[in-house]
Design an enzyme around this catalytic site. Structure first.
Site, PDB file in Angstrom:
ATOM      1  N   ARG A   1       2.292   4.597  17.975  1.00 26.79           N
ATOM      2  CA  ARG A   1       0.841   4.820  17.917  1.00 26.79           C
ATOM      3  C   ARG A   1       0.136   4.158  19.102  1.00 26.79           C
ATOM      4  O   ARG A   1      -0.773   4.758  19.706  1.00 26.79           O
ATOM      5  CB  ARG A   1       0.290   4.285  16.589  1.00 26.79           C
ATOM      6  CG  ARG A   1       0.868   4.997  15.378  1.00 26.79           C
ATOM      7  CD  ARG A   1       0.211   4.552  14.081  1.00 26.79           C
ATOM      8  NE  ARG A   1       0.978   4.989  12.924  1.00 26.79           N
ATOM      9  CZ  ARG A   1       0.490   5.128  11.700  1.00 26.79           C
ATOM     10  NH1 ARG A   1      -0.784   4.867  11.473  1.00 26.79           N
ATOM     11  NH2 ARG A   1       1.253   5.510  10.699  1.00 26.79           N
TER      12      ARG A   1
ATOM     13  N   ARG B   1      -8.298   7.698   3.794  1.00 32.42           N
ATOM     14  CA  ARG B   1      -9.338   6.683   3.559  1.00 32.42           C
ATOM     15  C   ARG B   1      -9.995   6.278   4.867  1.00 32.42           C
ATOM     16  O   ARG B   1     -11.237   6.260   4.977  1.00 32.42           O
ATOM     17  CB  ARG B   1      -8.731   5.454   2.878  1.00 32.42           C
ATOM     18  CG  ARG B   1      -9.703   4.274   2.779  1.00 32.42           C
ATOM     19  CD  ARG B   1      -8.999   2.993   2.371  1.00 32.42           C
ATOM     20  NE  ARG B   1      -7.987   2.562   3.312  1.00 32.42           N
ATOM     21  CZ  ARG B   1      -8.218   1.841   4.404  1.00 32.42           C
ATOM     22  NH1 ARG B   1      -9.458   1.484   4.726  1.00 32.42           N
ATOM     23  NH2 ARG B   1      -7.225   1.468   5.194  1.00 32.42           N
ATOM     24  N   ARG B   2      -9.194   5.928   5.870  1.00 37.97           N
ATOM     25  CA  ARG B   2      -9.763   5.525   7.153  1.00 37.97           C
ATOM     26  C   ARG B   2     -10.563   6.667   7.776  1.00 37.97           C
ATOM     27  O   ARG B   2     -11.629   6.446   8.356  1.00 37.97           O
ATOM     28  CB  ARG B   2      -8.651   5.074   8.096  1.00 37.97           C
ATOM     29  CG  ARG B   2      -8.042   3.725   7.715  1.00 37.97           C
ATOM     30  CD  ARG B   2      -6.833   3.387   8.552  1.00 37.97           C
ATOM     31  NE  ARG B   2      -6.295   2.060   8.218  1.00 37.97           N
ATOM     32  CZ  ARG B   2      -5.049   1.695   8.428  1.00 37.97           C
ATOM     33  NH1 ARG B   2      -4.182   2.552   8.967  1.00 37.97           N
ATOM     34  NH2 ARG B   2      -4.644   0.480   8.108  1.00 37.97           N
TER      35      ARG B   2
ATOM     36  N   CYS C   1      -2.011  10.017  -1.253  1.00 29.50           N
ATOM     37  CA  CYS C   1      -2.467  10.371   0.090  1.00 29.50           C
ATOM     38  C   CYS C   1      -3.416  11.563   0.069  1.00 29.50           C
ATOM     39  O   CYS C   1      -3.890  11.999   1.112  1.00 29.50           O
ATOM     40  CB  CYS C   1      -1.258  10.671   0.976  1.00 29.50           C
ATOM     41  SG  CYS C   1      -0.133   9.277   1.126  1.00 29.50           S
TER      42      CYS C   1
ATOM     43  N   ARG D   1       0.759   9.742  13.118  1.00 28.83           N
ATOM     44  CA  ARG D   1       1.760   9.018  12.339  1.00 28.83           C
ATOM     45  C   ARG D   1       2.746   8.375  13.304  1.00 28.83           C
ATOM     46  O   ARG D   1       2.646   8.518  14.510  1.00 28.83           O
ATOM     47  CB  ARG D   1       2.476   9.965  11.364  1.00 28.83           C
ATOM     48  CG  ARG D   1       1.585  10.427  10.210  1.00 28.83           C
ATOM     49  CD  ARG D   1       2.385  11.032   9.086  1.00 28.83           C
ATOM     50  NE  ARG D   1       3.398  10.084   8.603  1.00 28.83           N
ATOM     51  CZ  ARG D   1       4.587  10.473   8.146  1.00 28.83           C
ATOM     52  NH1 ARG D   1       4.915  11.759   8.127  1.00 28.83           N
ATOM     53  NH2 ARG D   1       5.442   9.565   7.717  1.00 28.83           N
TER      54      ARG D   1
ATOM     55  N   LYS E   1       0.808  -1.218   0.000  1.00 32.80           N
ATOM     56  CA  LYS E   1       0.000   0.000   0.000  1.00 32.80           C
ATOM     57  C   LYS E   1       0.838   1.263   0.000  1.00 32.80           C
ATOM     58  O   LYS E   1       0.324   2.356  -0.252  1.00 32.80           O
ATOM     59  CB  LYS E   1      -0.971   0.007   1.186  1.00 32.80           C
ATOM     60  CG  LYS E   1      -0.348   0.049   2.550  1.00 32.80           C
ATOM     61  CD  LYS E   1      -1.414  -0.060   3.638  1.00 32.80           C
ATOM     62  CE  LYS E   1      -0.812  -0.056   5.028  1.00 32.80           C
ATOM     63  NZ  LYS E   1      -0.158   1.200   5.373  1.00 32.80           N
ATOM     64  N   ASP E   2       2.151   1.135   0.253  1.00 34.07           N
ATOM     65  CA  ASP E   2       3.038   2.299   0.219  1.00 34.07           C
ATOM     66  C   ASP E   2       3.680   2.506  -1.142  1.00 34.07           C
ATOM     67  O   ASP E   2       4.386   3.501  -1.346  1.00 34.07           O
ATOM     68  CB  ASP E   2       4.162   2.152   1.262  1.00 34.07           C
ATOM     69  CG  ASP E   2       3.661   2.208   2.696  1.00 34.07           C
ATOM     70  OD1 ASP E   2       2.592   2.817   2.912  1.00 34.07           O
ATOM     71  OD2 ASP E   2       4.323   1.648   3.577  1.00 34.07           O
TER      72      ASP E   2
END
Length: 311
Positions: free
Chosen positions: A160, A136-137, A246, A154, A88-89
Site C-alpha cells: 500500500r 467504514r473508512r 465488510c 488491498r 478487527k479481522d
C-alpha cells in the site's frame, strides 16, 4: 508441554511482527531467558485465502473469515496450540471448539493518514484519490469530504505504501497500530481523530484464539489484559447486532475512565451521507456485562437505521 507452543500466524510482515511479540511474551511466561524464546514457543506461518486474493474487496469474496479460516482449522485439528489475529479481522461468530482465550493490551486504535503531498486529510485537493479497502473508512472520509474519489486498495502495508509513493493514490489510510508495531510510525502524517473516525470494532487489539482445552492454560491466561478485553467484548457486541461485516460501515470504540467504560457505536451509509451514532457508559466487571452494553447500543443504532442497515 514437552514441546514448544505452536503459534499460528498469517505470513505478512505485520502479522509476523504482531505474532512475534506474542511468541516472546508467551515464552517469557514459560521461563525463557532472552534468546531462548524459540525453545518455548514457535511461529507457524500460514497463507490464508484472504492473503491470496488481493484484487477484490473482502465483501465480494467471503468477508473477514477469509483471514482466519485456515488458522482456525489448524487449531481444531491440533496442528496449532494458539492463533494470533488482528481483532478487527475476527468475525463475530466463533467456530465450534474454539474461544477468544486472551486479549493483550491494546495499541493506538486510531486511523493513520498518509499523503503524497498533503499532510492532513483536510488538505487534500478537490477530487483527490484516496485508497482504502475499508467500507467504514470510505464512508467516514466521504462524510467529511464528499468530493474525494475513493479507490479500492488491498495488500500488505508495504504494498500500500509503495502504491502511494508511485502515484496511484494521493493518500491512503492505514491503522496506527500496525505501523507502530512495524516500527514505521514516522511515516504517519496525521492520526485521525476518534470523534470523526471512530475505529472498527477491535481495531488496535490482538485476538489470541485457542481450543477450549488450551484456553485455561496459565501461559495463555497471563497474556490477557482485562480492560482491553472488556472494551473489545463491548465493541464486538455492537458488531454482532449491526452485522459488522465488510458489507456494512460500522464503528465501535470503548474508552475507560476509571471503572467506567464509555462505548461509542456508529453506522454509516457507504456514501457517508447518513450517519447514526450512539454512546453510553457502564461499569462492566466481566465480559457478559460488557457485551450487554454493546448489544444494547447496537440495537439502538439498528432500530434508527432501519431497512438501510445492509446496502
Amino acid at each position: 508441554m514437552d514441546r514448544p507452543i505452536r503459534i499460528g500466524t498469517r505470513k505478512s510482515r505485520l502479522a509476523l511482527a504482531q505474532s512475534g511479540m506474542v511468541r516472546d511474551a508467551v515464552a517469557r511466561t514459560l521461563g525463557a531467558a532472552p534468546g531462548e524464546e524459540e525453545q518455548f514457543a514457535v511461529l507457524v506461518p500460514i497463507v490464508t485465502e484472504g492473503d491470496r486474493i488481493q484484487d477484490r474487496r473482502l465483501m465480494e469474496i467471503g468477508g473477514k473469515a477469509l483471514f482466519t479460516r485456515e488458522l482456525e482449522e489448524c487449531l481444531q485439528d491440533g496442528r496449532l496450540d494458539l492463533a494470533v489475529h488482528s481483532m478487527k479481522d475476527v468475525p463475530a461468530d466463533m467456530p465450534g471448539g474454539l474461544t477468544l482465550a486472551a486479549v493483550p493490551e491494546r495499541e493506538d486504535a486510531r486511523d493513520a493518514f498518509l499523503g503524497r503531498d498533503a499532510r492532513r486529510l483536510i488538505d487534500l485537493p478537490h477530487g483527490a484519490r484516496l485508497g482504502t479497502a475499508s467500507l467504514r473508512r470510505q464512508a467516514q472520509c466521504l462524510a467529511l469530504r464528499p468530493d474525494l474519489t475513493i479507490d479500492m486498495l488491498r495488500g500488505n502495508v508495504d504494498t500500500r505504501m509503495r502504491r502511494l509513493a508511485e502515484g496511484d493514490f494521493d493518500a491512503i489510510l492505514l491503522a496506527v497500530a500496525g505501523l507502530s508495531r512495524l516500527g514505521m510510525a514516522d511515516a504517519i502524517h496525521e492520526r485521525l481523530s476518534l470523534d470523526d473516525f471512530p475505529p472498527a470494532p477491535g481495531q488496535g487489539a490482538l485476538a489470541l484464539q485457542a481450543r477450549l482445552d488450551v484456553a485455561e492454560s496459565d501461559w495463555l491466561v497471563a497474556q490477557d489484559h482485562a480492560p482491553t478485553r472488556l472494551s473489545v467484548e463491548a465493541e464486538r457486541g455492537a458488531m454482532a447486532v449491526l452485522e459488522g461485516s465488510c458489507r456494512t460501515a460500522v464503528a465501535a470504540h470503548g474508552v475507560w475512565s476509571g471503572d467506567v467504560l464509555t462505548l461509542t457505536v456508529e453506522w454509516l451509509s457507504p456514501d457517508g451521507r447518513r450517519r447514526v451514532r450512539r454512546a453510553a457508559s457502564a461499569a462492566p466487571t466481566d465480559g457478559e456485562e460488557a457485551r450487554a452494553l454493546g448489544l444494547d447500543l447496537g440495537a439502538q443504532v439498528r432500530a434508527e437505521v432501519g431497512p438501510d442497515l445492509v446496502p
